[in-house]
Design a protein around this motif. Structure first.
Motif, PDB file in Angstrom:
ATOM      1  N   GLY A  25       0.809  -1.210   0.000  1.00  0.00           N
ATOM      2  CA  GLY A  25       0.000   0.000   0.000  1.00  0.00           C
ATOM      3  C   GLY A  25       0.841   1.258   0.000  1.00  0.00           C
ATOM      4  O   GLY A  25       0.505   2.249  -0.662  1.00  0.00           O
ATOM      5  N   SER A  26       1.952   1.227   0.735  1.00  0.00           N
ATOM      6  CA  SER A  26       2.838   2.394   0.759  1.00  0.00           C
ATOM      7  C   SER A  26       3.496   2.617  -0.596  1.00  0.00           C
ATOM      8  O   SER A  26       3.631   3.755  -1.059  1.00  0.00           O
ATOM      9  CB  SER A  26       3.906   2.206   1.841  1.00  0.00           C
ATOM     10  N   LEU A  27       3.910   1.525  -1.248  1.00  0.00           N
ATOM     11  CA  LEU A  27       4.496   1.654  -2.583  1.00  0.00           C
ATOM     12  C   LEU A  27       3.471   2.193  -3.579  1.00  0.00           C
ATOM     13  O   LEU A  27       3.778   3.076  -4.393  1.00  0.00           O
ATOM     14  CB  LEU A  27       5.022   0.300  -3.055  1.00  0.00           C
ATOM     15  N   ALA A  28       2.239   1.665  -3.515  1.00  0.00           N
ATOM     16  CA  ALA A  28       1.191   2.130  -4.423  1.00  0.00           C
ATOM     17  C   ALA A  28       0.872   3.599  -4.182  1.00  0.00           C
ATOM     18  O   ALA A  28       0.681   4.377  -5.129  1.00  0.00           O
ATOM     19  CB  ALA A  28      -0.065   1.275  -4.249  1.00  0.00           C
ATOM     20  N   ALA A  29       0.810   3.994  -2.911  1.00  0.00           N
ATOM     21  CA  ALA A  29       0.516   5.391  -2.590  1.00  0.00           C
ATOM     22  C   ALA A  29       1.625   6.309  -3.081  1.00  0.00           C
ATOM     23  O   ALA A  29       1.364   7.386  -3.631  1.00  0.00           O
ATOM     24  CB  ALA A  29       0.327   5.542  -1.082  1.00  0.00           C
ATOM     25  N   THR A  30       2.868   5.892  -2.883  1.00  0.00           N
ATOM     26  CA  THR A  30       3.997   6.705  -3.337  1.00  0.00           C
ATOM     27  C   THR A  30       3.944   6.923  -4.846  1.00  0.00           C
ATOM     28  O   THR A  30       4.142   8.041  -5.339  1.00  0.00           O
ATOM     29  CB  THR A  30       5.324   6.022  -2.958  1.00  0.00           C
ATOM     30  N   ALA A  31       3.652   5.854  -5.598  1.00  0.00           N
ATOM     31  CA  ALA A  31       3.554   5.970  -7.053  1.00  0.00           C
ATOM     32  C   ALA A  31       2.384   6.862  -7.459  1.00  0.00           C
ATOM     33  O   ALA A  31       2.500   7.687  -8.376  1.00  0.00           O
ATOM     34  CB  ALA A  31       3.400   4.580  -7.671  1.00  0.00           C
ATOM     35  N   ALA A  32       1.250   6.731  -6.767  1.00  0.00           N
ATOM     36  CA  ALA A  32       0.072   7.538  -7.109  1.00  0.00           C
ATOM     37  C   ALA A  32       0.297   9.009  -6.788  1.00  0.00           C
ATOM     38  O   ALA A  32      -0.098   9.892  -7.563  1.00  0.00           O
ATOM     39  CB  ALA A  32      -1.150   7.015  -6.355  1.00  0.00           C
ATOM     40  N   PHE A  33       0.928   9.300  -5.649  1.00  0.00           N
ATOM     41  CA  PHE A  33       1.204  10.694  -5.294  1.00  0.00           C
ATOM     42  C   PHE A  33       2.072  11.367  -6.365  1.00  0.00           C
ATOM     43  O   PHE A  33       1.886  12.543  -6.684  1.00  0.00           O
ATOM     44  CB  PHE A  33       1.923  10.772  -3.946  1.00  0.00           C
ATOM     45  N   ALA A  34       3.025  10.604  -6.900  1.00  0.00           N
ATOM     46  CA  ALA A  34       3.962  11.171  -7.868  1.00  0.00           C
ATOM     47  C   ALA A  34       3.356  11.305  -9.265  1.00  0.00           C
ATOM     48  O   ALA A  34       3.817  12.133 -10.060  1.00  0.00           O
ATOM     49  CB  ALA A  34       5.220  10.308  -7.937  1.00  0.00           C
ATOM     50  N   THR A  35       2.334  10.513  -9.579  1.00  0.00           N
ATOM     51  CA  THR A  35       1.780  10.507 -10.937  1.00  0.00           C
ATOM     52  C   THR A  35       0.483  11.298 -11.053  1.00  0.00           C
ATOM     53  O   THR A  35       0.377  12.225 -11.868  1.00  0.00           O
ATOM     54  CB  THR A  35       1.549   9.064 -11.412  1.00  0.00           C
ATOM     55  N   VAL A  36      -0.517  10.963 -10.257  1.00  0.00           N
ATOM     56  CA  VAL A  36      -1.824  11.621 -10.390  1.00  0.00           C
ATOM     57  C   VAL A  36      -2.027  12.729  -9.369  1.00  0.00           C
ATOM     58  O   VAL A  36      -3.017  13.464  -9.439  1.00  0.00           O
ATOM     59  CB  VAL A  36      -2.974  10.596 -10.268  1.00  0.00           C
ATOM     60  N   GLY A  37      -1.120  12.854  -8.400  1.00  0.00           N
ATOM     61  CA  GLY A  37      -1.268  13.889  -7.386  1.00  0.00           C
ATOM     62  C   GLY A  37      -1.918  13.357  -6.125  1.00  0.00           C
ATOM     63  O   GLY A  37      -2.556  12.297  -6.121  1.00  0.00           O
ATOM     64  N   LEU A  38      -1.764  14.113  -5.053  1.00  0.00           N
ATOM     65  CA  LEU A  38      -2.232  13.669  -3.743  1.00  0.00           C
ATOM     66  C   LEU A  38      -3.745  13.525  -3.688  1.00  0.00           C
ATOM     67  O   LEU A  38      -4.278  12.505  -3.245  1.00  0.00           O
ATOM     68  CB  LEU A  38      -1.747  14.656  -2.673  1.00  0.00           C
ATOM     69  N   ARG A  39      -4.467  14.533  -4.148  1.00  0.00           N
ATOM     70  CA  ARG A  39      -5.922  14.520  -3.983  1.00  0.00           C
ATOM     71  C   ARG A  39      -6.598  13.491  -4.882  1.00  0.00           C
ATOM     72  O   ARG A  39      -7.500  12.770  -4.449  1.00  0.00           O
ATOM     73  CB  ARG A  39      -6.479  15.912  -4.264  1.00  0.00           C
ATOM     74  N   ALA A  40      -6.179  13.437  -6.142  1.00  0.00           N
ATOM     75  CA  ALA A  40      -6.797  12.483  -7.066  1.00  0.00           C
ATOM     76  C   ALA A  40      -6.422  11.044  -6.742  1.00  0.00           C
ATOM     77  O   ALA A  40      -7.058  10.106  -7.234  1.00  0.00           O
ATOM     78  CB  ALA A  40      -6.392  12.815  -8.499  1.00  0.00           C
ATOM     79  N   SER A  41      -5.403  10.857  -5.895  1.00  0.00           N
ATOM     80  CA  SER A  41      -4.962   9.496  -5.588  1.00  0.00           C
ATOM     81  C   SER A  41      -6.039   8.695  -4.863  1.00  0.00           C
ATOM     82  O   SER A  41      -6.017   7.462  -4.882  1.00  0.00           O
ATOM     83  CB  SER A  41      -3.685   9.536  -4.742  1.00  0.00           C
ATOM     84  N   TYR A  42      -6.995   9.376  -4.223  1.00  0.00           N
ATOM     85  CA  TYR A  42      -8.075   8.656  -3.555  1.00  0.00           C
ATOM     86  C   TYR A  42      -8.937   7.877  -4.543  1.00  0.00           C
ATOM     87  O   TYR A  42      -9.613   6.909  -4.175  1.00  0.00           O
ATOM     88  CB  TYR A  42      -8.951   9.619  -2.755  1.00  0.00           C
ATOM     89  N   LEU A  43      -8.922   8.295  -5.799  1.00  0.00           N
ATOM     90  CA  LEU A  43      -9.657   7.543  -6.811  1.00  0.00           C
ATOM     91  C   LEU A  43      -9.025   6.169  -7.029  1.00  0.00           C
ATOM     92  O   LEU A  43      -9.713   5.216  -7.411  1.00  0.00           O
ATOM     93  CB  LEU A  43      -9.698   8.337  -8.117  1.00  0.00           C
TER      94      LEU A  43
END
Length: 433
Positions: free
Chosen positions: A167-185
Motif C-alpha cells: 500500500g505504501s508503494l502504491a501510494a507513493t507511485a500515485a502521489f507522484a503521478t496523479v497527485g495527492l488529492r486524485a490518488s483517492y480515486l
C-alpha cells in the motif's frame, strides 16, 4: 454443484492447494486489496490534512475520527456477520467503502473541503470498515473447511503484513503521478475490484458445518468447553496474560501514531520532502514487518518465547528512539526496517503465546480482548502523536515513544522473572512439605 457446495475439500499439501480451493482465491484477493487500500487511505488522509491545515495534529484527529467508530463498532459488525451470510455483508460494505473513497477523491479534486467535512466522510468510512472486518474473517471457515483453517488463516495473515508494504508503494507511485488529492480515486478502484470479487464469492458461500454435522465425539466436548469457560476468568487475570496484553497495548500506543503522523512531520521538517518519501519510509517499515513475521518460525524455535517477547519489545524501543534523529534517509530506513521486524516478531509471539495458554473453548473471547488492547488504543495513539508532533516536535515524540516501549519491555521481563522465581520457590516448599 461446486466442490465447495458438496462440502468436499482436498487435504492440503501446501499453500498452493489452499489458494486453489473454490472461492478462497477470491477471498484472499479481497483481504489483500483491502489491506493495500487501507494503508493507501491512511497515508493519503495524513498528507491531505497536513496540506489543508499545515498541522500534524489535524492529521491525527482525522485518523482518529476514522479509527474510533471502527474500534467501537467491531462487536456490532461481528453480530451482523453471525446473522447474515458473510459474503453478502462483504459485498455491501465494500460497495459502501468504494463509493465513499470515490466521493472523497472527487470532492478533493474539484473543491477544497473543510477538515470537518472530510472528517464526516472518514467517520462513515470507519463505520463501514467495522462492519466489513468481522465478516471478512468469518468467511474463511465456510469456504476453506475446517481441515484447511490453519493454512488458510496463515495466508490471510500474510496479507495483513503485506498490505502496509504494498500500500505504501502504491501510494507513493500515485502521489507522484496523479497527485495527492486524485490518488483517492485509486483507493476507490482497489475497493471496487474487491467488491466484484465479493459479489462473485457468493456462489461459494456455504456452511461447512451444515455439510458436516457434529459427531458424538464432538458432542462429548461440551463438558470440556464448559470447564474452559469456567477457567477463562482466572486465566485472563494471570500475570503472564496481563503482561502479554500490556505488551500488545504498548506496541500499538507507541508505534501506530508516530509511524503514521509523527513520521510525516519528521519528513516534512527534516528533509523537506513530502508524501512520497513518507510512503517510502512506511513501505520499508512494512517490508521489515513482512519479513519479521517469519522470524519466530525460522529462527526462534518453540521454547522460551514468553521472555523473548519482552526482549524484542525492548529492542524495538531502542530502535524507535533513534528513528527521530536526523541521521539521513538510509539510516532512518534501516531503523524503520528493524523496527518493523521487531513489531512483527512481538505480534506473532504474543498471539501464539495466548493461543497456547487459553483453552480452545474460550480462545475467541481471549483474542477479542487482545484486539481491544491493540486496535482500541490506535485512536489514542494517533491523537497523541498528532498533538505531540506539534507541541514537542516529531524527534522528541519518537524519543518518548521509544523510551516508553523499552521501559514496558524491561518492566515486563523483570515481573516475569520475579513471578517465575516465586512459582519455583512455592513448588520447592510444596515438595519439601
Amino acid at each position: 454443484m461446486t466442490q465447495a457446495q458438496q462440502g468436499k475439500y482436498p487435504t492440503p499439501e501446501g499453500w498452493y492447494t489452499i489458494i486453489r480451493l473454490p472461492g478462497f482465491g477470491q477471498l484472499w484477493g479481497i483481504h489483500l486489496l483491502t489491506s493495500v487500500a487501507g494503508q493507501f487511505h491512511i497515508l493519503a488522509l495524513t498528507w491531505i490534512a497536513i496540506e489543508l491545515t499545515g498541522s500534524e495534529a489535524a492529521a491525527g484527529a482525522l485518523l482518529m475520527m476514522s479509527a474510533i467508530p471502527r474500534a467501537i463498532l467491531l462487536p456490532v459488525g461481528g453480530a451482523i456477520a453471525d446473522r447474515s451470510p458473510a459474503t453478502k455483508v462483504l459485498t455491501w460494505t465494500l460497495s459502501v467503502l468504494a463509493v465513499l473513497a470515490g466521493l472523497l477523491g472527487t470532492v478533493l479534486s474539484l473543491a477544497r473541503p473543510s477538515v470537518s467535512q472530510i472528517g464526516l466522510l472518514v467517520s462513515v468510512f470507519g463505520i463501514a470498515v467495522a462492519m466489513y472486518s468481522p465478516a471478512a474473517f468469518a468467511a474463511v471457515a465456510p469456504i476453506a473447511g475446517r481441515e484447511n483453517l490453519q493454512t488458510a488463516n496463515a495466508l490471510i495473515q500474510f496479507t495483513t503484513q503485506a498490505g502496509p508494504f504494498l500500500g505504501s508503494l502504491a501510494a507513493t507511485a500515485a502521489f507522484a503521478t496523479v497527485g495527492l488529492r486524485a490518488s483517492y480515486l485509486v483507493v476507490a478502484c482497489l475497493l471496487g475490484i474487491a467488491t466484484l470479487l465479493a459479489a462473485n464469492l457468493g456462489r461459494f458461500d456455504t456452511s461447512y458445518a451444515d455439510q458436516h454435522p457434529p459427531t458424538s465425539s464432538e458432542d462429548d466436548m461440551v463438558g470440556a468447553q464448559a470447564k474452559g469457560r469456567a477457567r477463562f476468568g482466572s486465566i485472563m487475570r494471570s500475570v503472564e496474560v496481563i503482561l502479554l496484553l500490556l505488551t500488545s497495548a504498548a506496541i500499538n500506543l507507541s508505534v501506530v501514531g508516530p509511524l503514521q503522523v509523527g513520521l510525516a512531520g519528521l519528513v516534512r521538517n527534516g528533509s523537506g520532502t513530502g508524501p512520497e518519501m513518507h510512503g517510502v519510509f512506511v513501505a520499508v517499515f512494512g517490508l521489515g514487518s513482512l519479513l519479521g513475521s517469519a522470524v519466530p518460525a525460522l529462527v526462534l524455535g518453540k521454547t522460551g518465547t514468553d521472555r523473548r517477547i519482552y526482549r524484542w519489545l525492548t529492542v524495538l524501543g531502542a530502535l524507535w528512539v533513534f528513528v527521530g534523529k536526523d541521521t539521513g534517509a538510509v539510516t532512518t530506513g534501516a531503523l524503520l526496517f528493524g523496527s518493523g521486524v521487531c513489531v512483527a516478531v512481538v505480534s506473532v509471539l504474543v498471539i501464539s503465546r495466548i493461543q497456547g495458554v487459553v483453552p480452545a473453548a474460550v480462545l475467541g473471547r481471549a483474542m477479542g480482548i487482545l484486539l481491544v488492547a491493540s486496535t482500541g488504543l490506535q485512536p489514542l495513539s494517533l491523537l497523541l502523536a498528532g498533538y505531540g508532533s506539534e507541541w514537542i516536535g516529531p524527534s522528541r515524540l519518537f524519543l518518548i515513544s521509544g523510551v516508553f516501549a523499552a521501559a514496558v519491555g524491561l518492566a515486563c521481563q523483570a515481573i516475569s522473572i520475579r513471578t517465575d522465581a516465586k512459582m519455583k520457590a512455592s513448588s520447592r516448599e510444596g515438595a519439601e512439605s
